[in-house]
Design a protein around this motif. Structure first.
Motif, PDB file in Angstrom:
ATOM      1  N   THR A 107     -10.330  -0.370  -0.095  1.00  0.00           N
ATOM      2  CA  THR A 107      -9.646  -1.473   0.582  1.00  0.00           C
ATOM      3  C   THR A 107     -10.529  -2.023   1.699  1.00  0.00           C
ATOM      4  O   THR A 107     -10.739  -3.239   1.804  1.00  0.00           O
ATOM      5  CB  THR A 107      -8.308  -0.980   1.173  1.00  0.00           C
ATOM      6  OG1 THR A 107      -7.528  -0.412   0.131  1.00  0.00           O
ATOM      7  CG2 THR A 107      -7.550  -2.118   1.817  1.00  0.00           C
TER       8      THR A 107
ATOM      9  N   SER B 116      -8.135   3.737   0.153  1.00  0.00           N
ATOM     10  CA  SER B 116      -8.257   3.145   1.494  1.00  0.00           C
ATOM     11  C   SER B 116      -9.689   2.709   1.747  1.00  0.00           C
ATOM     12  O   SER B 116      -9.942   1.645   2.312  1.00  0.00           O
ATOM     13  CB  SER B 116      -7.852   4.163   2.563  1.00  0.00           C
ATOM     14  OG  SER B 116      -6.523   4.558   2.366  1.00  0.00           O
TER      15      SER B 116
ATOM     16  N   TRP C 169       0.829  -1.208   0.000  1.00  0.00           N
ATOM     17  CA  TRP C 169       0.000   0.000   0.000  1.00  0.00           C
ATOM     18  C   TRP C 169       0.864   1.259   0.000  1.00  0.00           C
ATOM     19  O   TRP C 169       0.542   2.247  -0.619  1.00  0.00           O
ATOM     20  CB  TRP C 169      -0.960  -0.024   1.193  1.00  0.00           C
ATOM     21  CG  TRP C 169      -2.314  -0.526   0.794  1.00  0.00           C
ATOM     22  CD1 TRP C 169      -3.368   0.242   0.414  1.00  0.00           C
ATOM     23  CD2 TRP C 169      -2.753  -1.882   0.695  1.00  0.00           C
ATOM     24  NE1 TRP C 169      -4.436  -0.566   0.094  1.00  0.00           N
ATOM     25  CE2 TRP C 169      -4.095  -1.867   0.252  1.00  0.00           C
ATOM     26  CE3 TRP C 169      -2.146  -3.108   0.923  1.00  0.00           C
ATOM     27  CZ2 TRP C 169      -4.823  -3.028   0.056  1.00  0.00           C
ATOM     28  CZ3 TRP C 169      -2.887  -4.262   0.724  1.00  0.00           C
ATOM     29  CH2 TRP C 169      -4.206  -4.220   0.298  1.00  0.00           C
TER      30      TRP C 169
ATOM     31  N   GLY D 264      -0.508   3.545   5.400  1.00  0.00           N
ATOM     32  CA  GLY D 264       0.106   3.648   4.083  1.00  0.00           C
ATOM     33  C   GLY D 264       0.331   5.078   3.651  1.00  0.00           C
ATOM     34  O   GLY D 264       1.289   5.381   2.937  1.00  0.00           O
TER      35      GLY D 264
ATOM     36  N   MET E 260      -5.705   8.750  -2.063  1.00  0.00           N
ATOM     37  CA  MET E 260      -5.287   7.729  -1.100  1.00  0.00           C
ATOM     38  C   MET E 260      -6.466   7.308  -0.215  1.00  0.00           C
ATOM     39  O   MET E 260      -6.648   6.124   0.065  1.00  0.00           O
ATOM     40  CB  MET E 260      -4.173   8.263  -0.195  1.00  0.00           C
ATOM     41  CG  MET E 260      -2.833   8.416  -0.861  1.00  0.00           C
ATOM     42  SD  MET E 260      -1.658   9.069   0.342  1.00  0.00           S
ATOM     43  CE  MET E 260      -0.671  10.102  -0.708  1.00  0.00           C
ATOM     44  N   ILE E 261      -7.236   8.300   0.210  1.00  0.00           N
ATOM     45  CA  ILE E 261      -8.381   7.979   1.075  1.00  0.00           C
ATOM     46  C   ILE E 261      -9.409   7.159   0.307  1.00  0.00           C
ATOM     47  O   ILE E 261      -9.990   6.212   0.828  1.00  0.00           O
ATOM     48  CB  ILE E 261      -8.998   9.290   1.639  1.00  0.00           C
ATOM     49  CG1 ILE E 261      -8.038   9.902   2.657  1.00  0.00           C
ATOM     50  CG2 ILE E 261     -10.354   9.031   2.286  1.00  0.00           C
ATOM     51  CD1 ILE E 261      -8.409  11.295   3.133  1.00  0.00           C
TER      52      ILE E 261
ATOM     53  N   PHE F 218       0.784   4.278  -2.687  1.00  0.00           N
ATOM     54  CA  PHE F 218       0.532   5.663  -2.297  1.00  0.00           C
ATOM     55  C   PHE F 218       1.689   6.578  -2.707  1.00  0.00           C
ATOM     56  O   PHE F 218       1.473   7.734  -3.083  1.00  0.00           O
ATOM     57  CB  PHE F 218       0.280   5.740  -0.777  1.00  0.00           C
ATOM     58  CG  PHE F 218      -1.075   5.187  -0.379  1.00  0.00           C
ATOM     59  CD1 PHE F 218      -1.988   4.801  -1.334  1.00  0.00           C
ATOM     60  CD2 PHE F 218      -1.427   5.071   0.949  1.00  0.00           C
ATOM     61  CE1 PHE F 218      -3.235   4.294  -0.979  1.00  0.00           C
ATOM     62  CE2 PHE F 218      -2.671   4.569   1.318  1.00  0.00           C
ATOM     63  CZ  PHE F 218      -3.577   4.173   0.352  1.00  0.00           C
TER      64      PHE F 218
ATOM     65  N   MET G 145     -10.591   1.771   6.489  1.00  0.00           N
ATOM     66  CA  MET G 145     -10.231   2.918   5.657  1.00  0.00           C
ATOM     67  C   MET G 145      -9.267   3.810   6.436  1.00  0.00           C
ATOM     68  O   MET G 145      -8.220   4.209   5.931  1.00  0.00           O
ATOM     69  CB  MET G 145     -11.486   3.703   5.274  1.00  0.00           C
ATOM     70  CG  MET G 145     -11.193   4.935   4.448  1.00  0.00           C
ATOM     71  SD  MET G 145     -12.687   5.892   4.114  1.00  0.00           S
ATOM     72  CE  MET G 145     -12.575   7.114   5.399  1.00  0.00           C
TER      73      MET G 145
ATOM     74  N   THR H 236      -7.331   3.045   9.088  1.00  0.00           N
ATOM     75  CA  THR H 236      -6.021   2.452   9.371  1.00  0.00           C
ATOM     76  C   THR H 236      -5.183   2.325   8.105  1.00  0.00           C
ATOM     77  O   THR H 236      -3.972   2.535   8.140  1.00  0.00           O
ATOM     78  CB  THR H 236      -6.175   1.062  10.028  1.00  0.00           C
ATOM     79  OG1 THR H 236      -7.052   0.274   9.234  1.00  0.00           O
ATOM     80  CG2 THR H 236      -6.740   1.178  11.431  1.00  0.00           C
ATOM     81  N   THR H 237      -5.832   2.008   6.965  1.00  0.00           N
ATOM     82  CA  THR H 237      -5.077   1.890   5.714  1.00  0.00           C
ATOM     83  C   THR H 237      -4.467   3.236   5.342  1.00  0.00           C
ATOM     84  O   THR H 237      -3.281   3.333   5.006  1.00  0.00           O
ATOM     85  CB  THR H 237      -5.987   1.411   4.566  1.00  0.00           C
ATOM     86  OG1 THR H 237      -6.652   0.224   4.979  1.00  0.00           O
ATOM     87  CG2 THR H 237      -5.192   1.129   3.312  1.00  0.00           C
ATOM     88  N   TYR H 238      -5.283   4.285   5.451  1.00  0.00           N
ATOM     89  CA  TYR H 238      -4.782   5.614   5.106  1.00  0.00           C
ATOM     90  C   TYR H 238      -3.696   6.054   6.087  1.00  0.00           C
ATOM     91  O   TYR H 238      -2.649   6.573   5.692  1.00  0.00           O
ATOM     92  CB  TYR H 238      -5.940   6.617   5.107  1.00  0.00           C
ATOM     93  CG  TYR H 238      -5.494   8.048   4.938  1.00  0.00           C
ATOM     94  CD1 TYR H 238      -4.878   8.459   3.759  1.00  0.00           C
ATOM     95  CD2 TYR H 238      -5.672   8.983   5.951  1.00  0.00           C
ATOM     96  CE1 TYR H 238      -4.439   9.766   3.607  1.00  0.00           C
ATOM     97  CE2 TYR H 238      -5.253  10.277   5.811  1.00  0.00           C
ATOM     98  CZ  TYR H 238      -4.625  10.670   4.644  1.00  0.00           C
ATOM     99  OH  TYR H 238      -4.195  11.963   4.494  1.00  0.00           O
TER     100      TYR H 238
END
Lengths: 309, 476
Positions: free
Chosen positions: B162, B159, B114, B204, B155-156, B118, B197, B199-201
């Motif tokens: 994801t 995310s 990720w 990453g 990115m968001i 990004f 969303m 935590t991924t953003y």
């Protein structure tokens, strides 16, 4: 680690045992922010949940009330609303589970016994819900698994039913209770005659006995003793009265199977005739269990233990 | 308090703006990225014909407690498969790390994938490293707001997708898509999607290398699995530094011969290996715990070596032992180590075991347990009764009707109460009581009997369960 490398690492300057040093690698700055966040979290937690003791009380927390339904001692449902605490949370969760169970109880309540017993899914529910109801309420007398105890409580697993083993009769027994008794024959019959009746009773179910005495006992049983009034001329008992069938291999009050010798078996029978039975009491469950619970219990006792014939 | 020097207690984060690089490691990373994302994002949408559940190839159905993985349907009682799978994954990590270092970190880890994506977005929108550095120095003008804002918005968005994809594995994806955007999906699914969303953003898009350096526990324990022979990304200091150290190719120091005469090594100190590093380290300082072994510095250095016509491989996969050796050989995998062989053997055994278990899975599970309270009961006519709890799990995708018979005792001895038939729904189970009544004489000689359970759809496939039959002892 070589001397050179040790010098290139930042330490606090403390040295123990010649070469043991404490490193001072800096923490990333955001790390301390997570620490501040935990402090903020704990303050929010104090406000929302019970936290600080104050004298004999404590802070109760705000905005976290729990409402649940409880039962009063006289069986009425009351709504209670309290501040957040584990016990109330448990009560609220119990309420939720009861609501989930209710749909199954309702299904059983709405169907006749025979229909329920043909439905494998409902019987699966009866097995588990009825099983735990039995353990909670019935097992103290009827023992784990309903095996009963000679001289105390009937075995529910066999096919002998003093008051009848149909669904309706079992339901009636649980709801209203039973009051089984047999009068004492002490003073009514002389001991010698009680011995003769005892021999006759043993002969009815093929146990070792004195044939001559049994013959005399037969006459007393159907004559001056008046035993046949309750137990019937054929000695097979009467479910309407709760009098026992004396011709089968089943014993409730006289522990005949538990005695190895013929004298012992006779002693057990004559003891019951002499003293009578005053402990055949089953309490009433009508007020204590809900009708649908009694219905599930009835099905459990009839199908999973051993009702019918 | 005596301080040797005044090291600050806290360190401000040094921002990292990586330079893009071309080369075989970058290509490999790209291939892994495309493959992993294709599988992860598209798999929940793959249809599969099913009878008792939604037509989805991979679905972890928590409500019916069944995991559908193509033609394999797993149940909670198959939890051992998961345990073995996790064990294999752990052993495989040890195995690979002992052999070629932190290959997991550099090429396959979710954080790396990720983060790579990004950084790629930033590169697309904001430009190459110098452009991004320039943008950072600018005041918050329109260009900076638009470029930074749009890259983070993208990115968001990724995310979010994801998180959405993750939840789609647990439900019928097309229906979930409809429900989610019409506001009818379950509350917990919104919560999970937005949590993932976030935590991924965060991991990453913002925290990035901080995760690898300060948070990841795997990074820490992979470090202790390195052997002296483990291949890792290393800088050949002997060749790069020479006797007089590295030096920029200034006048008179351009050709290799001139440099070697002056004692300088092959490293021209261009700094590209540092600029491309996603964790911002200088590989020339040796093996460091921050290194995720992604190989991008190898690509960067090889490109430079090509351009100045020096041999490649100043930074390369090599082992510590070989780099120190007075007689270095071509770097190669050395597998004769317990840390490599041990996990390899464990993996083979466990994979074999798992395949065997999956291949030999049964579609009908039957348990027959004798009721032990009481073991037996004597009926009024002298017959002996034993009771048994029968539990049938139907793991097929069809409703099944079962016939329950006994062998070893007369056929009519079994009594199933009033149940007209034993019908078990797909993916469900059923338990019921079976009573076996035997004449006194027969009971004396019967010690065991066999339950024979057959599904009506397949009468030849019989499940047999041997059980005890108890009675009072004769000696009594």
């Amino acid at each position: 680690m070589s001397q050179d490398k040790a010098k290139s690492v930042n330490t606090t300057g403390h040295v123990w045992d010649d070469n043991l040093q404490e490193l001072t690698n800096p923490l990333p700055m955001w790390w301390i922010w997570t620490f501040y966040i935990t402090i903020v979290f704990s303050i929010i937690y104090w406000v929302m949940y019970p936290a600080w003791p104050i004298g004999h009380s404590y802070t109760k927390g705000v905005g976290n009330t729990i409402t649940y339904t409880a039962k009063t001692v006289d069986g009425k449902d009351v709504q209670k609303t309290t501040h957040w605490n584990m016990r109330s949370k448990l009560m609220a969760e119990m309420n939720e589970h009861e609501a989930v169970q209710k749909q199954w109880f309702d299904k059983v309540a709405a169907m006749p016994f025979e229909e329920v017993s043909k439905n494998a899914d409902l019987m699966s529910f009866v097995n588990s819900a009825g099983g735990s109801l039995f353990k909670d309420n019935c097992a103290p007398c009827h023992q784990a698994g309903g095996v009963g105890k000679i001289g105390f409580s009937p075995n529910l697993v066999d096919d002998v039913w003093i008051y009848g083993g149909t669904y309706d009769k079992i339901q009636e027994t649980i709801t209203l209770g039973r009051n089984g008794m047999m009068p004492t024959f002490r003073g009514v019959l002389p001991d010698a005659k009680i011995q003769q009746v005892g021999n006759y009773v043993l002969s009815l179910s093929g146990e070792p006995h004195n044939a001559e005495a049994a013959k005399a006992g037969d006459a007393i049983f159907h004559g001056e003793g008046g035993c046949h009034v309750c137990h019937g001329a054929d000695a097979k008992g009467n479910p309407a009265l709760g009098s026992a069938n004396l011709t089968d291999k089943n014993w409730l009050w006289a522990n005949v199977p538990g005695q190895a010798t013929a004298e012992g078996k006779l002693g057990e029978v004559t003891k019951v005739i002499t003293e009578g039975v005053s402990r055949g009491k089953m309490p009433t469950w009508g007020g204590r269990l809900k009708p649908e619970q009694i219905k599930v219990l009835t099905l459990y006792v009839h199908d999973s233990l051993g009702g019918g014939k | 308090m005596p301080h040797a020097d005044h090291t600050p207690l806290y360190q401000k984060r040094v921002p990292i703006y990586t330079r893009s690089v071309k080369g075989k490691f970058r290509n490999f990373k790209n291939a892994v990225l495309v493959l992993a994302f294709t599988v992860f994002f598209l798999l929940p949408w793959l249809p599969w014909t099913r009878h008792s559940a939604a037509n989805q190839a991979v679905m972890f159905d928590l409500t019916t407690r069944r995991f559908f993985i193509f033609d394999v349907v797993t149940y909670p009682q198959d939890i051992f498969w998961l345990a073995i799978l996790l064990f294999i994954a752990a052993a495989f990590l040890f195995f690979v790390t002992g052999l070629i270092g932190r290959a997991w970190c550099g090429y396959f880890c979710f954080q790396t994938l990720w983060m790579d994506l990004f950084i790629l977005i930033e590169h697309w929108i904001q430009g190459e490293r110098p452009a991004r550095l320039r943008l950072r120095r600018q005041p918050w003008n329109a260009e900076r707001i638009v470029k930074i804002g749009s890259s983070h918005a993208l990115m968001i968005l990724i995310s979010f997708w994801t998180g959405f994809t993750f939840v789609a594995y647990f439900t019928y994806a097309p229906q979930f898509l409809q429900d989610f955007f019409s506001g009818h999906a379950a509350g917990v699914s919104y919560y999970t999607v937005f949590l993932l969303m976030g935590t991924t953003y965060l991991c990453g898009g913002i925290a990035r290398e901080q995760i690898c350096i300060y948070m990841c526990p795997y990074a820490r324990f992979q470090s202790v699995m390195y052997e002296k022979d483990t291949l890792a990304v290393n800088y050949d200091a002997r060749r790069g530094e020479g006797t007089a150290g590295r030096m920029a190719p200034t006048a008179g120091l351009r050709s290799r011969e001139e440099r070697q005469a002056a004692g300088h090594g092959d490293c021209i100190d261009c700094g590209f290996c540092v600029q491309v590093c996603p964790t911002g380290i200088d590989i020339r300082r040796g093996l460091q715990y921050q290194c995720t072994s992604c190989g991008l510095c190898i690509d960067a250095c090889n490109n430079i070596m090509d351009s100045v016509a020096y041999p490649r491989g100043l930074i390369r996969y090599d082992s510590e032992a070989n780099l120190r050796s007075t007689d270095p050989v071509k770097p190669h995998l050395k597998w004769k180590h317990p840390i490599v062989i041990g996990p390899a053997v464990a993996i083979m055994i466990m994979v074999g075991g798992l395949v065997w278990l999956v291949e030999h899975r049964t579609v009908i599970e039957v348990q027959v347990q004798q009721v032990r309270q009481p073991l037996f009961v004597v009926l009024s006519d002298g017959r002996v009764r034993n009771r048994y709890m029968v539990h049938i799990v139907n793991k097929t995708e069809r409703e099944e009707v079962f016939s329950i018979k006994v062998r070893g005792v007369p056929e009519h001895a079994i009594d199933l109460g009033h149940l007209p038939e034993i019908r078990v729904h797909a993916g469900r189970d059923l338990s019921f009581t079976a009573k076996v009544d035997l004449e006194h004489e027969l009971a004396e000689h019967t010690h065991e009997l066999t339950f024979v359970i057959t599904a009506q759809s397949d009468p030849d496939d019989r499940v047999e369960r041997e059980v005890h039959f108890d009675r009072e002892h004769e000696s009594h």
